[in-house]
Design an enzyme around this catalytic site. Structure first.
Site, PDB file in Angstrom:
ATOM      1  N   CYS A 285       0.882  -1.170   0.000  1.00  0.00           N
ATOM      2  CA  CYS A 285       0.000   0.000   0.000  1.00  0.00           C
ATOM      3  C   CYS A 285       0.915   1.214   0.000  1.00  0.00           C
ATOM      4  O   CYS A 285       1.521   1.540   1.021  1.00  0.00           O
ATOM      5  CB  CYS A 285      -0.921   0.012   1.214  1.00  0.00           C
ATOM      6  SG  CYS A 285      -2.018   1.461   1.245  1.00  0.00           S
TER       7      CYS A 285
ATOM      8  N   CYS B  21      -0.616   4.482   2.307  1.00  0.00           N
ATOM      9  CA  CYS B  21      -0.715   4.393   3.768  1.00  0.00           C
ATOM     10  C   CYS B  21      -0.431   2.957   4.185  1.00  0.00           C
ATOM     11  O   CYS B  21       0.674   2.488   4.051  1.00  0.00           O
ATOM     12  CB  CYS B  21      -2.073   4.894   4.260  1.00  0.00           C
ATOM     13  SG  CYS B  21      -3.478   4.150   3.406  1.00  0.00           S
ATOM     14  N   SER B  22      -1.454   2.247   4.680  1.00  0.00           N
ATOM     15  CA  SER B  22      -1.230   0.853   5.067  1.00  0.00           C
ATOM     16  C   SER B  22      -2.537   0.070   4.979  1.00  0.00           C
ATOM     17  O   SER B  22      -2.875  -0.676   5.891  1.00  0.00           O
ATOM     18  CB  SER B  22      -0.650   0.770   6.485  1.00  0.00           C
ATOM     19  OG  SER B  22      -1.493   1.429   7.409  1.00  0.00           O
ATOM     20  N   CYS B  23      -3.274   0.246   3.887  1.00  0.00           N
ATOM     21  CA  CYS B  23      -4.519  -0.497   3.695  1.00  0.00           C
ATOM     22  C   CYS B  23      -4.212  -1.990   3.707  1.00  0.00           C
ATOM     23  O   CYS B  23      -3.301  -2.449   3.021  1.00  0.00           O
ATOM     24  CB  CYS B  23      -5.178  -0.093   2.379  1.00  0.00           C
ATOM     25  SG  CYS B  23      -5.743   1.622   2.373  1.00  0.00           S
TER      26      CYS B  23
END
Length: 201
Positions: free
Chosen positions: A105, A108-110
């Site tokens: 990702c 961000c950090s999906c």
């Protein structure tokens, strides 16, 4: 006097901010640390990545389910009872002898919590998020995964709208195994694409 206990300022900046916020909210009586611990433990040990491993194992033994997973991963995964936080819109990508899939990702950090549990720290780190796109083969080698030069590496960028599950190749010598036994070979990293499924002992 010398001492060995750790200070909070030795935490990385993100962890320090989280710790400070938790402390403030606890003092104000807005959260219960014990409840937070239960939630974390649930995602780490009860929900994921065991759920994802069961999805992969079923795809290995059930061609009809594998076809459904390719066609509509969200529905196929939900049919096993796995849905919820960041797992509402899923796509499964299948590794083959010719193609290896890697998930990142970049913004961000999906991450599909309901299927894979809590994201590893490295998944959220800027070096992984940037280098996985620029030099995926080099990143995989740092994880100890050296693929043949003829293998194409395809990078999938998770977003708030769509998250990915890598279905690793079934290890040789496991034909005829039941789903529970196969699921033990499926790791979180294999479902992100930074590893292969474990070889049978």
């Amino acid at each position: 006097m010398p001492h060995n206990h750790h200070h909070e300022n030795e935490l990385d900046p993100f962890a320090a901010r989280v710790r400070a916020l938790e402390t403030i909210l606890t003092r104000k009586g807005l959260i219960d640390p014990a409840a937070i611990d239960v939630i974390v433990d649930t995602y780490e040990t009860k929900i994921g990545p065991r759920n994802g491993a069961k999805v992969v194992a079923k795809a290995w033994v059930d061609p009809a389910f594998a076809a459904w997973l390719k066609r509509d991963a969200t529905a196929a995964i939900e049919s096993l009872g796995y849905t919820g936080r960041q797992g509402e819109h899923m796509q499964a990508v299948f590794n083959t002898a010719e193609t290896h899939n890697l998930v990142v990702c970049t913004l961000c950090s999906c991450y599909p919590w309901s299927v894979l549990g809590l994201p590893p720290v490295w998944y959220k780190a800027p070096p992984y998020r940037s280098r996985a796109v620029i030099d995926p083969r080099g990143v995989l080698e740092e994880f100890g995964l050296i693929l043949p030069a003829t293998t194409t590496i395809r990078v999938w960028d998770s977003t708030a709208e769509l998250r990915y599950l890598v279905v690793p190749m079934q290890p040789r010598g496991t034909e005829g195994w039941d789903e529970a036994r196969l699921a033990d070979l499926v790791t979180r990293d294999a479902m992100i694409g930074t590893a292969l499924a474990r070889e049978p002992a």
